[in-house]
Design a protein around this motif. Sequence first.
Motif, PDB file in Angstrom:
ATOM      1  N   ASP A   1       3.984   3.607  -5.217  1.00 35.79           N
ATOM      2  CA  ASP A   1       3.479   3.925  -6.552  1.00 35.79           C
ATOM      3  C   ASP A   1       4.127   3.093  -7.653  1.00 35.79           C
ATOM      4  OD1 ASP A   1       5.955   5.102  -6.283  1.00 35.79           O
ATOM      5  OD2 ASP A   1       5.358   7.063  -7.071  1.00 35.79           O
TER       6      ASP A   1
ATOM      7  N   ASP B   1       0.834  -1.199   0.000  1.00 38.87           N
ATOM      8  CA  ASP B   1       0.000   0.000   0.000  1.00 38.87           C
ATOM      9  C   ASP B   1       0.873   1.255   0.000  1.00 38.87           C
ATOM     10  OD1 ASP B   1      -2.312  -1.463   0.042  1.00 38.87           O
ATOM     11  OD2 ASP B   1      -2.533  -1.416   2.215  1.00 38.87           O
ATOM     12  N   GLY B   2       0.560   2.187  -0.898  1.00 39.80           N
ATOM     13  CA  GLY B   2       1.278   3.454  -0.947  1.00 39.80           C
ATOM     14  C   GLY B   2       2.561   3.430  -1.758  1.00 39.80           C
TER      15      GLY B   2
END
Length: 475
Positions: free
Chosen positions: A348, A345-346
């Motif tokens: 990119d 998560d997070g």
Amino acid sequence: MLSEVGAWLGATSMELAARNTINALGAHGKRIEWWSQPRRTTCLFDDTGLRAAADARDGRVAFDYYYGNGVVEGHRFAGFHSNAELGWLADVGLARYVEDMHTVLSRELPDPNIRRAKAFCGGTSDGGLVAGAFAAWDFGGGEENAGYNQCAAFLGIDSLISTDPLALQSVPALREFAGLGGGLSYQAQVAALHAGILPVSFTGIPYVEPRFFTLLAVRGAAAHYAPDEETDLHRRLPSDWIDEISTRLAFAGTYADLFGGGNALRDYRFTNTALLGMLLGDHTLNIGPMQFGLGVLDGGPVTAKTVPWPDNPDSPLSAVTGRGPRMVPTDKTALYTWRDYDQLDGIDYAPPGSEVVSIHDLATTLAAAPGDSLGFLDPYFAPRFLIDIQSAFTGTRTGDLAPIRFGDRIRQRPVLTTIGTKSWIGTAAPLFPSDTIYLDNYTHTDVNMAATHQFDSRPEAVSTTITDFILRNLP
């Protein structure tokens, strides 16, 4: 299921694929035995250090044995084998692998009718090429005993089941020309191996040499037994030019780092897990064919690598460096840690679902001693196989390759072919059959080691694909 392993890999490298497939078929009420067949060269590896690390539950014990002159039960490591000691590897190539495959299959399943009905034969990477040669092989006693008649079906997992991908054998003039020219070249290369002009192992060749592969197993053991502990193994390695070049090839972020030695791996702080990921991850390692999709660096800032070129997933050059993007640490005071495949998560450049291997699974299997399960790695993989398979692909049917007589008969058996969408093998996609199945987000090495539980409860693609294929082709 008899599965041949890929280059530089041992039987344990397929443990996750095997377990996932066994469980998937079990859910359908089917029982399967999976046999992963390694090469004889696996037995050259001295597993004393890994065994001692397992007993002590400490990867540093293995490091001290192989690289620190340590003693285990009165035994000191004798060193890595030189080419002068390994002359017999000049004869360990495709014919040896195919004959060994036939021996295992016929001894364990002596009834040919059982083999033709229930034996599924294949492999990953170079193992699939061995299975393709097995299908085309003349084992004597008439075509009834040919390889394609020994199995119910064939599977190429990120590989190709064929001995003639260029279709040279289908055109008489090309067949004769390729056979003559290729045969002469083949005989010359084999003679050069026997004469010591060509090396019989990859000893002395950076990154693919036995010393470096053993180091990967040791780092796997360290990550298995102390995953979150800060490591100093990358600083304790004795000075050696091969290790230095191997590490720069794997780690360097710029040409200045590669040729000047600045911003070296030893300059940064890592946990044991992060150090392993740094040298094998698809967002850190510079060598595409060896990359696993197993997460990303964490704990400090990173920047994109530019050596040997900036990443471009759509470029054919991605076969060399992977589809990226590849990152390198920039803070020499931070302790770098690792985010596993399911903790993205997070991120990119590696969004959730884009990685499929757990680094903890990989560490566990790397730590396995060859004497226990024939090991994850085969550090003494022999170049003779590469000479043989290249010669077979370009039409040679002389010498040890003369038994390749039934290449077109594979069409009489069901064949499964898969390619990972992040695999360097994808550059050869035009040579693959039209019904090839593409495995989303899998690298070339991921097909062996994908985690059982995937992002968003997706089924694991390799075992699901194999299971569906087997169910369709059982009597």
